[in-house]
Design an enzyme around this catalytic site. Structure first.
Site, PDB file in Angstrom:
ATOM      1  N   GLU A  51       0.847  -1.202   0.000  1.00  0.00           N
ATOM      2  CA  GLU A  51       0.000   0.000   0.000  1.00  0.00           C
ATOM      3  C   GLU A  51       0.877   1.244   0.000  1.00  0.00           C
ATOM      4  O   GLU A  51       2.079   1.177   0.289  1.00  0.00           O
ATOM      5  CB  GLU A  51      -0.911   0.015   1.220  1.00  0.00           C
ATOM      6  CG  GLU A  51      -0.164   0.137   2.543  1.00  0.00           C
ATOM      7  CD  GLU A  51      -1.033   0.697   3.659  1.00  0.00           C
ATOM      8  OE1 GLU A  51      -1.174   1.937   3.706  1.00  0.00           O
ATOM      9  OE2 GLU A  51      -1.540  -0.083   4.468  1.00  0.00           O
ATOM     10  N   LYS A 114      -6.047  10.232   0.480  1.00  0.00           N
ATOM     11  CA  LYS A 114      -6.047   8.897   1.070  1.00  0.00           C
ATOM     12  C   LYS A 114      -7.170   8.124   0.369  1.00  0.00           C
ATOM     13  O   LYS A 114      -8.345   8.387   0.595  1.00  0.00           O
ATOM     14  CB  LYS A 114      -6.291   8.992   2.577  1.00  0.00           C
ATOM     15  CG  LYS A 114      -6.201   7.679   3.324  1.00  0.00           C
ATOM     16  CD  LYS A 114      -6.427   7.919   4.809  1.00  0.00           C
ATOM     17  CE  LYS A 114      -6.394   6.620   5.590  1.00  0.00           C
ATOM     18  NZ  LYS A 114      -6.683   6.842   7.029  1.00  0.00           N
ATOM     19  N   ASP A 166     -18.635   4.641  12.518  1.00  0.00           N
ATOM     20  CA  ASP A 166     -17.342   4.786  11.853  1.00  0.00           C
ATOM     21  C   ASP A 166     -16.673   3.417  11.738  1.00  0.00           C
ATOM     22  O   ASP A 166     -16.059   2.920  12.684  1.00  0.00           O
ATOM     23  CB  ASP A 166     -16.451   5.758  12.644  1.00  0.00           C
ATOM     24  CG  ASP A 166     -15.216   6.178  11.870  1.00  0.00           C
ATOM     25  OD1 ASP A 166     -14.983   5.615  10.782  1.00  0.00           O
ATOM     26  OD2 ASP A 166     -14.485   7.072  12.341  1.00  0.00           O
ATOM     27  N   SER A 168     -14.237   1.125   9.023  1.00  0.00           N
ATOM     28  CA  SER A 168     -13.376   1.200   7.844  1.00  0.00           C
ATOM     29  C   SER A 168     -13.926   0.369   6.690  1.00  0.00           C
ATOM     30  O   SER A 168     -14.426  -0.752   6.876  1.00  0.00           O
ATOM     31  CB  SER A 168     -11.973   0.721   8.201  1.00  0.00           C
ATOM     32  OG  SER A 168     -11.176   0.592   7.035  1.00  0.00           O
ATOM     33  N   ALA A 169     -13.762   0.911   5.480  1.00  0.00           N
ATOM     34  CA  ALA A 169     -14.140   0.176   4.267  1.00  0.00           C
ATOM     35  C   ALA A 169     -13.250  -1.043   4.047  1.00  0.00           C
ATOM     36  O   ALA A 169     -13.585  -1.918   3.245  1.00  0.00           O
ATOM     37  CB  ALA A 169     -14.058   1.095   3.052  1.00  0.00           C
ATOM     38  N   LYS A 187      -5.389  -1.938  13.722  1.00  0.00           N
ATOM     39  CA  LYS A 187      -4.635  -0.846  14.349  1.00  0.00           C
ATOM     40  C   LYS A 187      -5.058  -0.670  15.816  1.00  0.00           C
ATOM     41  O   LYS A 187      -6.216  -0.876  16.170  1.00  0.00           O
ATOM     42  CB  LYS A 187      -4.835   0.445  13.571  1.00  0.00           C
ATOM     43  CG  LYS A 187      -4.218   0.420  12.179  1.00  0.00           C
ATOM     44  CD  LYS A 187      -4.338   1.770  11.501  1.00  0.00           C
ATOM     45  CE  LYS A 187      -3.593   1.792  10.169  1.00  0.00           C
ATOM     46  NZ  LYS A 187      -4.291   1.051   9.117  1.00  0.00           N
TER      47      LYS A 187
END
Length: 338
Positions: A51, A114, A166, A168-169, A187
Site C-alpha cells: 500500500e 487517502k 465509523d 473502515s471500508a 490498528k
C-alpha cells in the site's frame, strides 16, 4: 431464419446490432502495471502488493521513503517482487517509478488523497495523487492478479462506532476481494473485539502466527486480548488455506496477523489513544482523518513507536513473501493439493 445478407440489407437493424455489440464490450482497464511486475505475474513468481498510504499519510518524510526502499529490498532478498500500488496523476498503478514514489513521500502540497474504494473515481477523474489504503490496494492487486499483500495494520471498527457508525471500508473489502492480507492485526486505535466480530460476520478468515491460543496482535502491541479464530504455524499452512479458498471460488480475502517486533506496552498506548480521542472529538475530527490524527498523537507521546511501526511492516513483508512463494509452488500443478 433471416440470412446475413438480408440482415445487412436492412441497414437500421444491422447498424443497431453492430452498435449493441460495441456498446456492451467491456471497457479497457485503466490500470497500469509495470513491465517487471507483469512479467513476474505471467511467470507465476511471488509478487507482493504494498500500500502507499503508509508513505503519503502514515510515516513522516524522509523516514517513509527509507522505509519503503528497505521494505522492497527485503522482499527481493526473500525472492519476491514488490508491487507498490498508488494513484499517480489519477492513473491507478501497480509498480510506481522511483521518482513518483518520492513525490508521494514528500507530499509537499499536502493535497495527496487517502484513497479507499469510494475515492477511486474522484481521484481518477481529477488527475490527483493518491495513497492507497488496504481496501484500494486490494482492489488494484486483484485487478492485476496479485494474491498476497503486506501492510502494517488493517482498518476496522472505530471506538464509539455504536454512535458514529465509523467502520473502515477495509472490512467490507476483505469480504468481497480475494487477496491475502499479512498485517500486525487491526490498528491499536480501533475497537479490536468488534473488528474481529465484524470480520467473522462477513466470513473473513483470520489467523494469527504462533502457537495455538496466541491472541490477535494489536498493531503496536503483541496481544490485543482478543482470541484469534485460528493460528498458523508456518507460511506453507497459510498458503494451503489461501489455495483451498481459491479452489472453492470464495470471493473473500484472508487476514494473517503477525505479532510485531519491539512492541509498546498496551497500557501506555491505550492511555494516549483515550486522550487523543477526546481531543479529536473536541476538534471535530472524524472519518478518514481520524486514523492519521490518532497515530500522530501516539508518535508525539512515544517517538519509539516509529521503530515499531517500521519493524512490523518489514516483518510482515518477509512473511508475506514466504506465503506468496509457497502459494506459487502449490499452484505450479494447477490443482488444489491436500
Amino acid at each position: 431464419m433471416l440470412s446475413i445478407r438480408r440482415i445487412a440489407s436492412q441497414k437500421p437493424i444491422f447498424q443497431t446490432l453492430v452498435f449493441r455489440q460495441f456498446a456492451t464490450a467491456p471497457p479497457r482497464s485503466p490500470l497500469v502495471i509495470s513491465e517487471e511486475i507483469q512479467q513476474a505475474i505471467n511467470d507465476k513468481k511471488p509478487v507482493i502488493a504494498l500500500e502507499s498510504t503508509i508513505i503519503t499519510h502514515g510515516l513522516p518524510y524522509p523516514q517513509n521513503l527509507q522505509m519503503h526502499s528497505d521494505t522492497e529490498q527485503i522482499i527481493r532478498k526473500e525472492g519476491g517482487i514488490p508491487a507498490l500500488t498508488a494513484f499517480v496523476n489519477g492513473v491507478p498503478r501497480v509498480g510506481v517509478p522511483e521518482e513518483e514514489v518520492k513525490v508521494l513521500a514528500e507530499n509537499t502540497d499536502g493535497n495527496h488523497i487517502k484513497v479507499s474504494r469510494r475515492d477511486i473515481g474522484y481521484v481518477m477523474a481529477n488527475g490527483l495523487m493518491g495513497g492507497t489504503t488496504v481496501a484500494a490496494t486490494m482492489i488494484l492487486a486483484h485487478m492485476a492478479g496479485i494474491k498476497v499483500f503486506a501492510t502494517g495494520g488493517i482498518g476496522g471498527v472505530h471506538r464509539g462506532a455504536e454512535s458514529t457508525f465509523d467502520i473502515s471500508a477495509d472490512l467490507d473489502e476483505l469480504s468481497n476481494t480475494p487477496v491475502a492480507v499479512v498485517c500486525a492485526g487491526p490498528k491499536s486505535i480501533l475497537d479490536i473485539p468488534l473488528t474481529v466480530e465484524y470480520l467473522e460476520t462477513k466470513g473473513v478468515h483470520v489467523s494469527t502466527y504462533g502457537a495455538d491460543g496466541t491472541n490477535i496482535p494489536g498493531f503496536f502491541t503483541t496481544d490485543s486480548g482478543v482470541s484469534s479464530p485460528y493460528n498458523f504455524f508456518d507460511t506453507l499452512e497459510a498458503a494451503k488455506i489461501i489455495q483451498a479458498n481459491s479452489s472453492m471460488n470464495l470471493q473473500s480475502g484472508t487476514v494473517w496477523c503477525v505479532p510485531p517486533p519491539d512492541p509498546i506496552p498496551s497500557n501506555l498506548i491505550h492511555d494516549v489513544i483515550d486522550q487523543a480521542l477526546v481531543e479529536a472529538n473536541e476538534l471535530g475530527i472524524k472519518g478518514k482523518a481520524t486514523t492519521p490524527f490518532l497515530l500522530d498523537a501516539i508518535r508525539r507521546e512515544y517517538p519509539e513507536v516509529l521503530k515499531t511501526n517500521i519493524g512490523l511492516v518489514q516483518q510482515n513483508a518477509v512473511i508475506a513473501t514466504r506465503i506468496a512463494s509457497d502459494l506459487a509452488t502449490l499452484e505450479v500443478g494447477g490443482k488444489f493439493e491436500y
